[in-house]
Write an enzyme that holds these catalytic residues in place. Sequence first.
Site, PDB file in Angstrom:
ATOM      1  N   GLU A 172     -12.516   4.410   6.657  1.00 50.27           N
ATOM      2  CA  GLU A 172     -12.263   3.195   7.091  1.00 50.27           C
ATOM      3  C   GLU A 172     -13.115   3.778   8.661  1.00 50.27           C
ATOM      4  O   GLU A 172     -13.846   2.686  10.010  1.00 50.27           O
ATOM      5  CB  GLU A 172     -11.698   3.580   8.296  1.00 50.27           C
TER       6      GLU A 172
ATOM      7  N   ARG B  55      -8.025  -0.987   9.148  1.00 46.59           N
ATOM      8  CA  ARG B  55      -9.432   0.251   8.500  1.00 46.59           C
ATOM      9  C   ARG B  55      -9.105   0.476   9.964  1.00 46.59           C
ATOM     10  O   ARG B  55     -10.306   1.362  10.597  1.00 46.59           O
ATOM     11  CB  ARG B  55     -10.280  -0.389   8.092  1.00 46.59           C
ATOM     12  N   CYS B  56      -7.958   0.590  10.582  1.00 46.00           N
ATOM     13  CA  CYS B  56      -7.881   1.532  11.975  1.00 46.00           C
ATOM     14  C   CYS B  56      -7.029   2.451  12.483  1.00 46.00           C
ATOM     15  O   CYS B  56      -7.201   3.148  13.298  1.00 46.00           O
ATOM     16  CB  CYS B  56      -7.272   0.236  13.230  1.00 46.00           C
TER      17      CYS B  56
ATOM     18  N   GLN C 155       0.550  -1.683  -0.051  1.00 42.73           N
ATOM     19  CA  GLN C 155      -0.053  -0.034  -0.160  1.00 42.73           C
ATOM     20  C   GLN C 155       1.335   0.891   0.196  1.00 42.73           C
ATOM     21  O   GLN C 155       0.114   2.066   0.166  1.00 42.73           O
ATOM     22  CB  GLN C 155      -0.914   0.087   1.160  1.00 42.73           C
TER      23      GLN C 155
END
Lengths: 296, 801, 174
Positions: free
Chosen positions: B747, B376-377, B229
């Site tokens: 997120e 997704r934090c 990513q």
Amino acid sequence: MFPSRFRYEAPHSVDEAISLLHDGGDDVKVLAGGQSLVPMMKLRFASPEMLVDINNVPGLAYHRADPDGTLRIGALCRHADLEFSDLLKGTQPTMAAAAPLVADPLVRNRGTLVGSLCHADPQGDWASVMLALGASVIAQGPTGRRAIPVAEFVTGPFENALAHDEIAVEAVVPQAKGARSGGYLKLERRVGDFATVGTAVAIETSGGTVVRAGIALTGVGGATIGCTEAAAALTGKPLTADRIAEAADLAASAAQPKTDHRGTAEYKRQLVRVFVSRLLGGSLAADTAAASERAA
Amino acid sequence: MTTTADESRALDEIKIGGLGASRKRVEDDRFIRGKGNYVDDIVLPGMLHMEILRSPLPHARIKSIDTSKAWALPGVRLVLTGEMMATRNLAWMPTLSYDTQAVLATDKVRFQGQEVACVIADDPYIAKDACELIDVDYEPLPPIMNPWQGLAEDAPVIRDDKVNQADNVVYNWEVGDKTGTDRAFAQADVISKLELHYPRSHPSPIECCGSIADFNRATQKLTVYMTTQAPHIIRAAVAMVAELPEQMIRIVSPDIGGGFGNKVPIYPGYVCSILASILLERPVKWIEDKTGNLISTGFARDVYLKGEMALRKDGKILGIRMHTDADHGAFFSDAQPSKFKIGLMHSAFAAYDIPVAHLTARGVYTNKAPGGVAYRCSFRVTEAMFFQERMVQAAATDLGIDQAEFRRMNFVRDDDFPHRTPFGFLTDSGQYAKCLEVGLKAIDYENFRKEQAEARKRGRLLGLGISTMTEPLGAGNSREYDILGIKMFDSAELKIHMTGKAILRTGAKTQGQGHETTWAQIVAHELGIPAEDIVVEEGDTDTAPFGMGTYASRSTPVAGAAVAMVARKIRAKARKLAAHLLEVSEEDIEWELGRFYVRSSPQRGVSIQECAMAAYSNMPDGMEPGLENTAYYDPPNLTWPFAVYIVTVEVDPETGVWDVLRMVAVDDCGVRINPMIVEGQIMGGLTEAYAMASMQFITFDADGNCVGSNYMDYLLPSAWETPGYELHSEVVTPCPHHPIGAKGIGECAAVGGPAAFVNAVMDAISETGVRNIDMPVLPDRVWEALKYRRDVSGAPPIRQD
Amino acid sequence: MTMVYDDLGDEAAAEVPMRRIRFTINGAKKVAEIEPRLLLADLIRRGVGLTGTHRGCDTTNCGACTVLVDGQAIKSCTMLAVQVDGREVTTVEGLASASELHPLQEGFKQEHGLQCGFCTPGMMMAAKALLDRNPNPTEEDVRWALSGNLCRCTGYQNIVKSVLWAAKKLEAGA
């Protein structure tokens, strides 16, 4: 991820398959659906030396009822065939309830009921259904066929009673002695999960009396559990709320669950009790409805 | 000054695919044809295949490794062990959190699944066969399976490789005002307390991690195709770790089959594939299997909370005290802004007007895979907001105040922005009360409460759960945010060709968020060039401008801003070209979408395409030809979207099974570039929230075996279990400091969603007085809570007979 | 066709049992010489070179590898390649005709049924098998039929809409 090496044969008849098993040595496995065997081989929990693939043997993909109501399921009858079977929906409530709950839709397109029984996974759903129905497995070997009751067919986790040169060619559900009711309830946390608890209930009633009862459990012991006491408590009498409660308790006592990441032993016993009650309650309601229909 | 309506020749923004257009996605064209280009799809001539041998034990000394049989297997080209890596100084590598991590184990294995050796062979099947032939002699050591075991007096030290590491503590950290908070608690009418565990989870994109390392001896260039990513961070790290010159390293991140933070860290597999390629001078492909991914790569969460809220009896929150213990696994390898040991945990309670708060945080080593910041934090914001909303629920219950009312009375008010939170963040804008109103109306709140009461009389357990939160996105400003010292800006490079078509490259890296579609929409908005005329590329460090990658929902806030800024730079130059073409001075030029025109005679104008052509064929004296530029954007602040999630459930009291009745989501994420894509992101996040709340987690038994290292045990909901969602987009509060007013969304639902589901189940069983059931709220846990009327913990190790 | 391999010696070669199979894939007839242990997914991806079918897990759960064999939707990671001898395989690359996309492919694009795209080929093949059997499914039918295919990005709601879009288009065209 990848199986280790093995030899492979794809016979075109049952006799050819039996002959390959006979000559093949100790470490030969039959491949039908492969939906339990191939995953085990990919993780190298099983590494057979040879696979005998029976998918090209004609005439094994059937499921049909004899005129007397005996149900025969061929070795290559897929779970999906049973899930979408009008015959089952109309005449076999326990099986019809279980079929959609086996694995997931794609696995059901390949996996077979007979194969599932042979694989003898203690978490397998069909084993308890077949046990509750008093079914048998027809084994064919070099010297002919024999019928093995499901109760004797599974001899241990992942072990069955077939001789090394026998193939299971059919499962047989005996004709009903009365009107069939029952079902299969499975607590799975999601589609494809193994059962936390699975309960098969198969009842036959005639003239208001239960003439045959079968209750069997998945996932609450080292093997499928047949609740013979619970079944006996119901047989030969009318189905009532009290008897249902008693049978549910007896079934819960017959369970041998372990505490693990799916829950405590106490919880699993409770589920057995609840599921058996609900399924028998369903039979009672069906019975009552049928009775009022007759009375009307 | 604008033209009158009948003179305006501004393009229709929606028609050209500008902001607000639900433009169909460009990337779909290849994916629906099965023509995606994921790492495992790439085949290079002479390519070899790598497989990793992993430790079966969670904690053990390695006495010996015998690889002779593996070497002897036909088709095997190389077998690497930690010892061999050590001779090249590669057995250990630095992490993104200033710790070190083993590449291949040397002295000890420190978690089940840790990489011990690897085999490179002609075929992946042979590589696997060879791994099975490697003999490792282990001497088991006692495993540490949770922080408490790690903190015990007699606990073995896991990181005995580190000088000066006497125990299993990674860090102690704190933020906030201890004195002020203590004072607030002393004055409180009621103190509400809550303890819980946010269990270990894993992002688990369907595509696992992998790399193809290709070292070309002739050119001395190393190219690595990698599931990453953040390709530029990788290039920097590889330059450090492998000691290769940075300009000779090219990282290519092609199509990525889902990231969710799992594909940010640097994994031993990548490093081994790179070394193998250098040694063998052939491309080496490593694709991990799902077990490897789940058992060893960057997990998420695994934090314990002790929370306290100081309350006035009328419901006003006076102060917050939080202590968190984070289970970090065997190495501290989180990717997070270096200043913050526990990420942005202290963003908790940003939506509420609370004067004072204090957070202490501790990290502990355990015998598990390294990680914590993922899935997704937004840098631990999932934990922060889950803890917040569970504490808010408990507090409202303790006070006997309605859940919605309690939140409403403590919200930051609309006119109070920018708002300083008790932990020192500055939130940008919002209309919290309005969002809550929309949500309550949608779920028909009043009626549901009536229905719930009626149902209870008949023994049915219905429940409603609310979760409201604002979260920080778009890390982040260079004053405060860096990873390994590199500031967290992002970039965009835009080139307009002579026919007015364009190519845009950014430093972000999409993994399904649709950048190829949405970035073009920003350019369309700024320049009036139809989005379909703009091709977008990301992921190749040789061509993309430097960026810090896509995670923590930072791309719209940062890279998206850079896209807007570079388009504006181009528009500024185009304005000069327009003036030249129209033979007026620049002050007389006006702009409308797609066109410059003369203010005093608006019918005289030139399109942006004509300006582009002029940049190559008719520029004014002294002007540099061409129409291209680059922008690097250092965000002035974080952005703060707000959400309200409301869930209703029914619980079966006999089995503990619960079903979702309805799920309402109200998201205010500022301006939505592509509403269709925004909704897709929300639904994906809600599904991950549902998964974590209901079935999905990684745990361990008392012997240290990982339960949840494959999809039989790590449960992802299918289309059958997953509920339907009702999404609301009525409330739009633009971000005041973002060039197009967007805040980001990727997120939010995963951050705010889980508490809504959990609060709903807790509400359904509220008569038991149970305050907490740890996620996942499995049927057996619900049943136990109902039967024994006590809290249920899910912390490892699991109970077993 | 000329193929060149590294020579690992006769002994090594003799240990590897090979089988020759003939099969059709997306209408094209193929011959292959393969080990029995080769999984169908790997025959498709590495043997034939069609990489639209994906590997996502190692326990037959995720369905990213779903293809059709003789029209049945199956998980190609759990079938041996040798088992398609004499059979027809259809993958995602076989959905579109020379001139048009299949309505399922169109539907996924129209209804935003994909994000990262990794589960998408498997979803479409399972959906195709559903629509072949049941041209007019309900939402529930679609969710049930796809319950063996996992997705992490979309939350399934748009996938269901995509399949229903395709069903409608197929009915209209029929």
